[in-house]
Design a protein around this motif. Structure first.
Motif, PDB file in Angstrom:
ATOM      1  N   SER B 280       0.853  -1.193   0.000  1.00 56.52           N
ATOM      2  CA  SER B 280       0.000   0.000   0.000  1.00 56.52           C
ATOM      3  C   SER B 280       0.887   1.240   0.000  1.00 56.52           C
ATOM      4  O   SER B 280       1.965   1.243   0.578  1.00 56.52           O
ATOM      5  CB  SER B 280      -0.880   0.044   1.250  1.00 56.52           C
ATOM      6  OG  SER B 280      -1.579  -1.172   1.392  1.00 56.52           O
ATOM      7  N   LYS B 281       0.396   2.312  -0.633  1.00 59.21           N
ATOM      8  CA  LYS B 281       1.229   3.512  -0.709  1.00 59.21           C
ATOM      9  C   LYS B 281       1.399   4.143   0.664  1.00 59.21           C
ATOM     10  O   LYS B 281       2.508   4.408   1.092  1.00 59.21           O
ATOM     11  CB  LYS B 281       0.607   4.509  -1.692  1.00 59.21           C
ATOM     12  CG  LYS B 281       1.617   4.983  -2.702  1.00 59.21           C
ATOM     13  CD  LYS B 281       0.988   5.821  -3.787  1.00 59.21           C
ATOM     14  CE  LYS B 281       1.222   5.190  -5.140  1.00 59.21           C
ATOM     15  NZ  LYS B 281       0.164   5.498  -6.087  1.00 59.21           N
ATOM     16  N   VAL B 282       0.296   4.373   1.326  1.00 58.55           N
ATOM     17  CA  VAL B 282       0.345   4.988   2.657  1.00 58.55           C
ATOM     18  C   VAL B 282      -0.477   4.131   3.615  1.00 58.55           C
ATOM     19  O   VAL B 282      -1.580   3.707   3.284  1.00 58.55           O
ATOM     20  CB  VAL B 282      -0.227   6.430   2.619  1.00 58.55           C
ATOM     21  CG1 VAL B 282      -0.341   7.011   4.013  1.00 58.55           C
ATOM     22  CG2 VAL B 282       0.635   7.323   1.723  1.00 58.55           C
ATOM     23  N   MET B 283       0.098   3.864   4.796  1.00 60.92           N
ATOM     24  CA  MET B 283      -0.640   3.058   5.771  1.00 60.92           C
ATOM     25  C   MET B 283      -0.804   3.826   7.078  1.00 60.92           C
ATOM     26  O   MET B 283       0.130   4.466   7.569  1.00 60.92           O
ATOM     27  CB  MET B 283       0.090   1.744   6.029  1.00 60.92           C
ATOM     28  CG  MET B 283       0.191   0.877   4.775  1.00 60.92           C
ATOM     29  SD  MET B 283       0.324  -0.870   5.153  1.00 60.92           S
ATOM     30  CE  MET B 283       2.023  -0.972   5.622  1.00 60.92           C
ATOM     31  N   VAL B 284      -1.995   3.719   7.621  1.00 55.29           N
ATOM     32  CA  VAL B 284      -2.317   4.352   8.901  1.00 55.29           C
ATOM     33  C   VAL B 284      -2.695   3.248   9.876  1.00 55.29           C
ATOM     34  O   VAL B 284      -3.402   2.312   9.508  1.00 55.29           O
ATOM     35  CB  VAL B 284      -3.514   5.328   8.743  1.00 55.29           C
ATOM     36  CG1 VAL B 284      -3.928   5.899  10.090  1.00 55.29           C
ATOM     37  CG2 VAL B 284      -3.173   6.443   7.754  1.00 55.29           C
ATOM     38  N   CYS B 285      -2.198   3.355  11.112  1.00 53.91           N
ATOM     39  CA  CYS B 285      -2.539   2.349  12.114  1.00 53.91           C
ATOM     40  C   CYS B 285      -3.190   3.017  13.303  1.00 53.91           C
ATOM     41  O   CYS B 285      -2.682   4.010  13.826  1.00 53.91           O
ATOM     42  CB  CYS B 285      -1.259   1.625  12.540  1.00 53.91           C
ATOM     43  SG  CYS B 285      -1.486   0.586  13.972  1.00 53.91           S
ATOM     44  N   ILE B 286      -4.321   2.463  13.708  1.00 52.04           N
ATOM     45  CA  ILE B 286      -4.999   2.951  14.915  1.00 52.04           C
ATOM     46  C   ILE B 286      -5.110   1.778  15.874  1.00 52.04           C
ATOM     47  O   ILE B 286      -5.748   0.769  15.559  1.00 52.04           O
ATOM     48  CB  ILE B 286      -6.401   3.512  14.568  1.00 52.04           C
ATOM     49  CG1 ILE B 286      -6.259   4.673  13.566  1.00 52.04           C
ATOM     50  CG2 ILE B 286      -7.132   3.952  15.838  1.00 52.04           C
ATOM     51  CD1 ILE B 286      -7.583   5.166  13.000  1.00 52.04           C
ATOM     52  N   ASN B 287      -4.442   1.895  17.027  1.00 46.85           N
ATOM     53  CA  ASN B 287      -4.358   0.752  17.925  1.00 46.85           C
ATOM     54  C   ASN B 287      -4.150   1.244  19.357  1.00 46.85           C
ATOM     55  O   ASN B 287      -3.434   2.219  19.575  1.00 46.85           O
ATOM     56  CB  ASN B 287      -3.180  -0.143  17.480  1.00 46.85           C
ATOM     57  CG  ASN B 287      -3.291  -1.553  18.018  1.00 46.85           C
ATOM     58  OD1 ASN B 287      -3.405  -1.747  19.227  1.00 46.85           O
ATOM     59  ND2 ASN B 287      -3.270  -2.525  17.127  1.00 46.85           N
ATOM     60  N   THR B 288      -4.748   0.547  20.317  1.00 48.23           N
ATOM     61  CA  THR B 288      -4.580   0.940  21.735  1.00 48.23           C
ATOM     62  C   THR B 288      -3.169   0.642  22.233  1.00 48.23           C
ATOM     63  O   THR B 288      -2.704   1.232  23.192  1.00 48.23           O
ATOM     64  CB  THR B 288      -5.550   0.146  22.631  1.00 48.23           C
ATOM     65  OG1 THR B 288      -5.591  -1.205  22.157  1.00 48.23           O
ATOM     66  CG2 THR B 288      -6.942   0.749  22.615  1.00 48.23           C
ATOM     67  N   ASP B 289      -2.520  -0.309  21.568  1.00 48.58           N
ATOM     68  CA  ASP B 289      -1.225  -0.782  22.051  1.00 48.58           C
ATOM     69  C   ASP B 289      -0.092  -0.115  21.256  1.00 48.58           C
ATOM     70  O   ASP B 289       0.107  -0.396  20.073  1.00 48.58           O
ATOM     71  CB  ASP B 289      -1.188  -2.306  21.874  1.00 48.58           C
ATOM     72  CG  ASP B 289       0.152  -2.900  22.247  1.00 48.58           C
ATOM     73  OD1 ASP B 289       1.022  -2.155  22.750  1.00 48.58           O
ATOM     74  OD2 ASP B 289       0.328  -4.111  22.010  1.00 48.58           O
TER      75      ASP B 289
END
Ligand SMILES: Cc1cc2nc3c(=O)[nH]c(=O)nc-3n(C[C@H](O)[C@H](O)[C@H](O)COP(=O)(O)OP(=O)(O)OC[C@H]3O[C@@H](n4cnc5c(N)ncnc54)[C@H](O)[C@@H]3O)c2cc1C
Ligand SMILES: Nc1ncnc2c1ncn2[C@@H]1O[C@H](COP(=O)(O)O)[C@@H](O)[C@H]1O
Lengths: 247, 324
Positions: B280-289
């Motif tokens: 993927s060109k751009v990756m975003v991660c949303i995670n509590t940890d």
């Protein structure tokens, strides 16, 4: 039904991939080899069919050097009836397919089952190549495989959906997700029995390899992840728009 | 000599991926000093066919045999081989999609060729013919040399740019011979995925994992997808648990995707998951940890609870879209 199941010998899916010799060779230090995940599904499904009372005889085949026998033994431990190893380095997909086509011709098999793709060179190549060598129909990435007398019902992934197919033996099929649900794990009895099952070694037939891997690259390291304050999610939207220019 | 491009149509329409493929085939032909030609099977209207010229194809063969209405790897291989041989094509390119994966290997054997599956760039040299491809489930790449006279390639999705060259295209009907027995496998029915954007087509994917706790919590994910005109995908356990349909599963044993933007919500970032998405060109991660492995591969990250962050982000996206 006599089935020939093509078993790849591939690095465990959790392996860290590295190369040696100037990036020409795969570095197998500390690498665990496994049966390819799709081949596990293929074998599992055939064993399920056998357990439901249909007469199924399963031969596991691998094209590889002596080290791959451990992987073939694992297939026997899962429940395959016998195994064949074609004694050669798997030079490329055409070479592998040619060898398996030859094993098919020398036995009386109804069906050849491969995995949808190997997890090393990821070709999804071998199944179609075997079929073309022999002149059989092929079904790629089947997500269902049900036997009803001499008919086999399959589902095949196509762009934007799937199609339901009916086939009669012989044919070649590659197993995708859904072919079986959970791969079987060999039990103690299976492992004991596997030692006594037949594992034939045959020599390869001639076939030039058409391709050659000359260099490997690892993906470029990503720059560090930019962290955004959860209280300020507008900042993420701004970054995606102004910096990444993606929205 | 020519580069033959298999331009698959879907009910008479081409997809973005087809134009990528034509651009790729055209650039490969430029490198070889030959011409890009195309073949498509089925009825496509003239204005749609002309579009292929816009990306550099000089000629397109339209194969209209009625028998070819249903897909058969054997029949399609035979047809493409006839077009290739009649036109002295020495390079034949397919998309790395279900039909490409079914036909390209068969054609390779039929034409005594070599195949590079999952190419990510045009050949870096033409003699020897060397091309870079995906390997080890996207954990690496490899340079492959094809030694045979005829070369077959499949192009990884979203790995080549669309280049508009403009230009006219010649359209020619082609009647193929269909070998006996090519339809031995009978098609019973075609089941289309429900009207939504398929994960491999989407430019933006909103993907969620086990961190979402249950299927009832996907409303906010679908909302984000709706706001951004995106598709939805998920990690493997989510489909194993039947929280989401199986065609949304991405990763090493699911679909391999390469969207422009991949937003991973409540996904830990296991190596088998990343294998399917790290192009993927751009990756975003949303995670509590904060220690979730996904952050190591992501471009942007938010450490926070999806149930708080996602609704706020949806509002922010909505505001952005309204203002732009
Ligand atoms: C052979 C093999 C093949 C595989 N193939 C695939 C594949 O193709 N695709 C795939 O995805 N997996 C695959 N797996 C499984 C993979 O190893 C992981 O188990 C899986 O990806 C984990 O899914 P997950 O991240 O959704 O769940 P988890 O690992 O359980 O992670 C959940 C994440 O959510 C976070 N979280 C929890 N609550 C919240 C919250 N409220 N807000 C935000 N974040 C939260 C947690 O911190 C955690 O990081 C494969 C495994 C094997 C052995
Ligand atoms: N060396 C090998 N020996 C036996 N089967 C193989 C070998 N390599 C690949 N296969 C089979 O072919 C399938 C597809 O592999 P590939 O075309 O490399 O993606 C795998 O899932 C295996 O079932």
């Amino acid at each position: 039904m006599k089935a020939l199941v093509c078993i790849g010998h591939v690095p465990d899916t959790t392996s860290k991939i590295r190369f040696t010799d100037n990036d020409t060779k795969f570095d197998n230090t500390d690498i665990q080899y496994i049966i390819g995940p799709y081949e596990e599904l293929a074998l599992t499904r055939l064993l399920d069919i056998k357990d439901s009372g249909t007469d199924v005889h399963i031969t596991a085949v691998n094209v590889g050097p002596v080290e791959t026998e451990a992987t073939l033994r694992k297939a026997l431990a899962m429940g395959a009836d016998e195994a064949v190893r074609v004694n050669a380095e798997p030079a490329d997909a055409v070479f592998v397919a040619k060898q398996i086509a030859e094993v098919f011709k020398n036995g009386e098999y109804d069906v050849i089952v491969t995995g949808k793709e190997s997890i090393d060179y990821n070709g999804s190549q071998v199944e179609g190549m075997i079929a073309e060598f022999i002149g059989l129909p092929s079904v790629s990435g089947a997500s269902l495989f049900e036997i009803d007398g001499d008919k086999v019902k399959m589902e095949q992934e196509i762009e934007g959906g799937k199609q339901v197919l009916n086939a009669t033996f012989p044919f070649v099929v590659s197993a995708g997700k859904g072919f079986a649900l959970e791969p079987r794990i060999p039990n103690m009895r299976g492992i004991m029995m596997a030692r006594r099952k037949k594992l034939d070694v045959v020599e390869p037939v001639e076939q030039n390899n058409m391709t050659e891997v000359v260099k490997h690259y690892l993906p470029e390291a990503k720059p560090q992840c930019k962290m955004v304050d959860p209280e300020n999610v507008e900042e993420l939207v701004r970054l995606l728009h102004e910096e990444a220019k993606i929205i | 000599m020519a580069v033959l491009i298999y331009t698959e149509n879907f009910n008479g329409k081409f997809k973005k991926a087809t134009y990528e493929l034509v651009s790729y085939g055209t650039e490969t032909a430029n490198k070889l000093g030959s011409e890009a030609i195309a073949v498509t099977i089925g009825n496509v209207d003239e204005s749609t066919l002309k579009e292929l010229g816009n990306y550099g194809a000089k000629k397109v063969f339209v194969v209209k045999n009625g028998e070819l209405k249903d897909f058969s790897a054997q029949a399609y291989t035979a047809v493409i081989e006839q077009v290739a041989s009649n036109n002295n094509a020495d390079v034949i390119v397919f998309g790395n999609n279900p039909s490409g994966r079914a036909v390209a290997p068969r054609l390779t054997v039929k034409m005594n060729a070599g195949l590079a599956a999952g190419a990510v760039d045009v050949p870096s040299s033409t003699s020897p013919f060397k091309v870079k491809k995906r390997a080890y489930s996207g954990k690496a790449f490899a340079d492959v040399i094809i030694n045979s006279d005829v070369k077959v390639l499949t192009l990884s999705q979203n790995s080549y740019k669309i280049v508009e060259t403009g230009g006219d295209i010649e359209i020619e009907d082609f009647t193929a011979e269909i070998p006996e027995g090519a339809y031995a496998v009978k098609l019973v029915e075609v089941v289309k995925s429900k009207g939504k954007l398929s994960v491999t087509d989407a430019d933006i994917l909103i993907s969620a994992g086990r961190g979402l706790k249950g299927p009832e919590n996907w409303g906010m994910i679908e909302e984000m997808a709706e706001i951004l005109g995106a598709g939805t995908s998920c990690s493997r356990p989510v489909t194993d648990l039947d929280w989401r349909p199986h065609d949304e599963h991405v990763g090493q044993t699911g679909k391999v995707v390469a969207p422009n933007l991949y937003i991973a919500i409540g996904i830990s970032g296991a190596i088998q998951h990343l294998a399917g998405v790290n192009s993927s060109k751009v990756m975003v991660c949303i995670n509590t940890d904060a220690d979730a492995p996904f952050f190591e591969s992501a471009d942007y990250g938010i450490v926070g609870d999806a149930f708080e962050v996602v609704p706020k982000l949806n509002e922010a996206f909505k505001k952005f879209i309204a203002e732009s």
